[in-house]
Design a protein around this motif. Structure first.
Motif, PDB file in Angstrom:
ATOM      1  N   ARG A 200      17.444  21.116  11.082  1.00 12.85           N
ATOM      2  CA  ARG A 200      19.527  21.115  10.405  1.00 12.85           C
ATOM      3  C   ARG A 200      19.620  20.335  11.615  1.00 12.85           C
ATOM      4  O   ARG A 200      20.832  20.626  10.974  1.00 12.85           O
ATOM      5  CB  ARG A 200      19.733  22.834  11.326  1.00 12.85           C
ATOM      6  N   SER A 201      19.623  19.469  11.839  1.00 13.45           N
ATOM      7  CA  SER A 201      19.695  18.211  13.317  1.00 13.45           C
ATOM      8  C   SER A 201      20.086  17.021  11.334  1.00 13.45           C
ATOM      9  O   SER A 201      18.517  16.261  11.126  1.00 13.45           O
ATOM     10  CB  SER A 201      18.652  17.710  13.985  1.00 13.45           C
ATOM     11  N   HIS A 202      21.251  15.921  11.659  1.00 12.64           N
ATOM     12  CA  HIS A 202      21.742  15.046  11.058  1.00 12.64           C
ATOM     13  C   HIS A 202      21.393  14.054  12.062  1.00 12.64           C
ATOM     14  O   HIS A 202      21.070  12.755  11.482  1.00 12.64           O
ATOM     15  CB  HIS A 202      22.941  15.337  11.182  1.00 12.64           C
ATOM     16  N   GLN A 203      20.764  13.861  13.106  1.00 13.53           N
ATOM     17  CA  GLN A 203      19.785  12.640  13.941  1.00 13.53           C
ATOM     18  C   GLN A 203      19.128  12.442  14.029  1.00 13.53           C
ATOM     19  O   GLN A 203      18.129  12.712  14.416  1.00 13.53           O
ATOM     20  CB  GLN A 203      20.025  13.602  15.701  1.00 13.53           C
ATOM     21  N   THR A 204      18.288  12.412  12.638  1.00 13.51           N
ATOM     22  CA  THR A 204      16.709  12.305  12.630  1.00 13.51           C
ATOM     23  C   THR A 204      16.653  10.923  11.119  1.00 13.51           C
ATOM     24  O   THR A 204      15.567  10.643  11.863  1.00 13.51           O
ATOM     25  CB  THR A 204      16.205  13.684  11.583  1.00 13.51           C
ATOM     26  N   ALA A 205      17.097  10.836  10.319  1.00 14.42           N
ATOM     27  CA  ALA A 205      17.123   9.551   9.324  1.00 14.42           C
ATOM     28  C   ALA A 205      18.708   8.665   9.269  1.00 14.42           C
ATOM     29  O   ALA A 205      19.355   9.011   9.194  1.00 14.42           O
ATOM     30  CB  ALA A 205      17.306   9.790   8.473  1.00 14.42           C
ATOM     31  N   GLU A 206      18.129   7.441   9.884  1.00 16.01           N
ATOM     32  CA  GLU A 206      19.066   6.316  10.196  1.00 16.01           C
ATOM     33  C   GLU A 206      18.692   5.346   9.962  1.00 16.01           C
ATOM     34  O   GLU A 206      16.966   4.810   9.335  1.00 16.01           O
ATOM     35  CB  GLU A 206      19.646   6.651  11.623  1.00 16.01           C
ATOM     36  N   LEU A 207      19.375   4.256   9.194  1.00 17.83           N
ATOM     37  CA  LEU A 207      18.974   3.063   9.171  1.00 17.83           C
ATOM     38  C   LEU A 207      18.962   1.591  10.521  1.00 17.83           C
ATOM     39  O   LEU A 207      18.736   1.961  11.794  1.00 17.83           O
ATOM     40  CB  LEU A 207      19.979   1.835   8.632  1.00 17.83           C
ATOM     41  N   GLU A 208      17.583   0.466  10.911  1.00 20.37           N
ATOM     42  CA  GLU A 208      17.726   0.211  11.760  1.00 20.37           C
ATOM     43  C   GLU A 208      18.867  -0.547  12.120  1.00 20.37           C
ATOM     44  O   GLU A 208      19.401  -1.548  10.823  1.00 20.37           O
ATOM     45  CB  GLU A 208      16.152  -0.622  11.105  1.00 20.37           C
ATOM     46  N   PRO A 209      19.514  -0.502  12.742  1.00 16.76           N
ATOM     47  CA  PRO A 209      20.887  -1.669  13.298  1.00 16.76           C
ATOM     48  C   PRO A 209      20.920  -3.101  12.927  1.00 16.76           C
ATOM     49  O   PRO A 209      21.703  -3.392  12.197  1.00 16.76           O
ATOM     50  CB  PRO A 209      21.416  -0.906  14.718  1.00 16.76           C
ATOM     51  N   LEU A 210      20.391  -3.747  13.204  1.00 14.67           N
ATOM     52  CA  LEU A 210      20.125  -5.459  13.653  1.00 14.67           C
ATOM     53  C   LEU A 210      19.856  -5.523  11.660  1.00 14.67           C
ATOM     54  O   LEU A 210      20.725  -6.201  11.409  1.00 14.67           O
ATOM     55  CB  LEU A 210      18.777  -5.985  14.295  1.00 14.67           C
ATOM     56  N   THR A 211      19.333  -5.423  11.073  1.00 14.94           N
ATOM     57  CA  THR A 211      19.462  -5.351   9.909  1.00 14.94           C
ATOM     58  C   THR A 211      20.669  -5.169   9.404  1.00 14.94           C
ATOM     59  O   THR A 211      21.041  -5.722   8.315  1.00 14.94           O
ATOM     60  CB  THR A 211      17.983  -4.433   9.291  1.00 14.94           C
ATOM     61  N   LEU A 212      21.259  -3.559   9.574  1.00 12.26           N
ATOM     62  CA  LEU A 212      22.464  -3.308   8.992  1.00 12.26           C
ATOM     63  C   LEU A 212      23.815  -4.608   9.534  1.00 12.26           C
ATOM     64  O   LEU A 212      24.505  -4.582   8.364  1.00 12.26           O
ATOM     65  CB  LEU A 212      22.445  -1.907   9.547  1.00 12.26           C
ATOM     66  N   LEU A 213      23.748  -5.240  10.720  1.00 10.97           N
ATOM     67  CA  LEU A 213      24.597  -5.598  10.841  1.00 10.97           C
ATOM     68  C   LEU A 213      24.525  -6.751  10.306  1.00 10.97           C
ATOM     69  O   LEU A 213      25.738  -7.418  10.491  1.00 10.97           O
ATOM     70  CB  LEU A 213      24.692  -5.490  12.589  1.00 10.97           C
ATOM     71  N   SER A 214      23.412  -7.555  10.106  1.00 14.52           N
ATOM     72  CA  SER A 214      23.202  -8.722   9.287  1.00 14.52           C
ATOM     73  C   SER A 214      23.518  -8.810   8.034  1.00 14.52           C
ATOM     74  O   SER A 214      24.258  -9.147   8.241  1.00 14.52           O
ATOM     75  CB  SER A 214      21.924  -9.062   9.106  1.00 14.52           C
ATOM     76  N   ALA A 215      24.068  -7.104   7.955  1.00 14.82           N
ATOM     77  CA  ALA A 215      24.382  -6.956   6.374  1.00 14.82           C
ATOM     78  C   ALA A 215      25.264  -7.153   6.334  1.00 14.82           C
ATOM     79  O   ALA A 215      26.358  -7.673   5.469  1.00 14.82           O
ATOM     80  CB  ALA A 215      23.384  -6.239   5.070  1.00 14.82           C
ATOM     81  N   LEU A 216      26.228  -6.490   7.576  1.00  8.74           N
ATOM     82  CA  LEU A 216      27.545  -6.416   7.130  1.00  8.74           C
ATOM     83  C   LEU A 216      29.109  -7.863   7.928  1.00  8.74           C
ATOM     84  O   LEU A 216      29.484  -7.781   7.195  1.00  8.74           O
ATOM     85  CB  LEU A 216      27.678  -4.639   8.498  1.00  8.74           C
ATOM     86  N   ALA A 217      27.732  -8.533   8.458  1.00 13.77           N
ATOM     87  CA  ALA A 217      28.667  -9.798   8.654  1.00 13.77           C
ATOM     88  C   ALA A 217      28.912 -10.539   8.132  1.00 13.77           C
ATOM     89  O   ALA A 217      30.163 -10.871   8.193  1.00 13.77           O
ATOM     90  CB  ALA A 217      27.093 -10.490  10.024  1.00 13.77           C
TER      91      ALA A 217
END
Length: 443
Positions: free
Chosen positions: A74-91
């Motif tokens: 029941r937890s949504h604290q289970t699946a997420e993106l790797e942060p540095l990959t994501l921030l590099s795409a947001l940059a």
């Protein structure tokens, strides 16, 4: 009357928000935490509002436990993106907002961190930040060839050396080392490239780093620990600290303690921004804010709610959820159990009311009120010497961010507490913290 202090604002954008039932909110897309477009929309909204930074906390293991049974699924604290990959795409899709992510000093090597974050600083034009953590859950140890963590003292001793090695690697190249002289054939001035040659208890790292000096001199360093060892790392190196105090007196004491440690490292109090985290439920009236709070709390499944108490209070699933909070039978963390029990007794909370209090902001500080009431509280903390700004942790994303931008930002600006334009292109400029000198140039 003197001008009000300008504050810094960070946005935590992990998961779908900081409420345990965020994914069940009528406006939420339950799959959004794995979608790039979700985070792009959030980052661009925060940048339009002139936030200093977006922040991605991170863990390198599935920390949520199935305690009591039925909690994990029941937890949504289970699946997420790797942060540095994501921030590099947001940059490349942003221009001014800082991009900060967590990385563990326990399960990484200094050269890796120095190289990756220096690269992000170049890609973003000087907007990268590294949140220094040591990791805390056994689930993370299990993913890195260990049955259990290093002990607390060793983890922090390693972290202190780790940070110093990373800083040393970031100084490998002096700012003007690159010549790019086609006529002479000299690509760089070799006298301005430096080998670190570090040999310590935990690391042996020669260097130099294969990324030139970054636009900020080095990425901004962020720290969130409250232990004495963590405070020393922050005092020596960090430019931002995310604090977690719930009450003004405790926050003021923490602020004074940490700021007092800076002088021995040759730093001024303004070189470090202390930014407590807060989860906000905002309404144009108190009743509207309370309605939003109650709506989400009603969506907290008992299994999830009880899981937030399990580690401190033990298994309470056999008790009446709408009855009083009992003495914990065998608490795993006795000090935290005492604090939770004291809170329940002070406010006459039932078990359900206690777990929704914790689940409403993942255990962080929660405010429910109008924009004026929320800004009154923020201003009180700043004036009292408890905060230099705040890390906003919306209960639901992007809804909570939109409400903050629409309702709270105008009130902050009306009082002269928050910018209308960025100070410059780098995170350091917008935070108002100095660029560190290269140790070799300074020498």
């Amino acid at each position: 009357m003197s001008a009000r202090r300008q504050i810094s604002l960070g946005l935590s954008m992990r998961y779908l928000g900081y409420h345990a039932a965020a994914w069940r909110h009528p406006s939420a897309d339950p799959a959004a935490a794995s979608k790039y477009c979700h985070f792009l929309r959030i980052a661009q909204t925060a940048e339009a509002a002139k936030f200093d930074m977006v922040f991605l906390a991170d863990g390198i293991g599935l920390r949520t436990k199935d305690e009591p049974p039925g909690a994990l699924c029941r937890s949504h604290q289970t699946a997420e993106l790797e942060p540095l990959t994501l921030l590099s795409a947001l940059a490349p899709m942003t221009r001014h907002i800082g991009l900060v992510a967590t990385a563990s000093t326990t399960y990484n090597e200094p050269f890796h961190i120095a190289r990756k974050w220096a690269s992000l600083d170049h890609i973003s034009g000087g907007r990268a930040g590294w949140n220094i953590v040591t990791s805390w859950s056994e689930a993370e140890a299990w993913n890195f060839n260990r049955d259990r963590h290093m002990d607390h003292e060793t983890r922090y001793e390693r972290a202190g050396e780790f940070v110093e090695v990373v800083k040393g690697l970031w100084d490998s190249w002096e700012a003007d080392a690159m010549l790019h002289d086609k006529s002479s054939g000299l690509f760089f001035d070799q006298a301005k490239l430096h080998v670190l040659g570090h040999q310590g208890k935990h690391f042996k790292v020669r260097g130099p780093l294969t990324v030139k000096r970054t636009p900020q001199g080095r990425p901004v360093l962020v720290q969130a620990g409250a232990s004495d060892q963590g405070l020393e790392i922050a005092a020596r190196s960090a430019e931002v600290v995310y604090s977690a105090a719930h009450h003004l007196d405790a926050a003021r004491a923490y602020y004074a303690d940490l700021k007092s440690r800076l002088a021995k490292y040759g730093r001024e109090p303004e070189h470090l921004k202390i930014m407590p985290g807060i989860t906000l439920f905002i309404g144009r009236t108190e009743a509207e804010a309370r309605e939003k709070f109650d709506l989400l709390n009603a969506l907290v499944a008992p299994e999830i709610g009880l899981s937030y108490l399990y580690g401190q209070m033990g298994d309470l699933s056999g008790h009446d959820l709408d009855g009083p909070v009992p003495e914990p039978p065998n608490p795993l963390v006795k000090s935290m159990a005492r604090n939770l029990l004291a809170l329940a007794r002070r406010d006459s909370l039932t078990i359900r009311e206690l777990y929704t209090t914790i689940a409403a902001g993942f255990g962080g500080r929660v405010l429910v009120g109008t924009p004026e009431q929320i800004v009154d509280d923020m201003e009180e903390w700043v004036v009292a010497g408890a905060a230099d700004g705040f890390n906003i942790c919306p209960p639901v994303l992007p809804l909570g961010l939109d409400e903050f931008v629409e309702l709270v930002i105008p009130e902050l600006r009306r009082r002269g507490m928050f910018r209308t334009e960025y100070a410059g292109p780098t995170l350091r400029e917008n935070l108002g913290v100095p660029m560190p000198p290269n140790r070799y140039t300074a020498t």
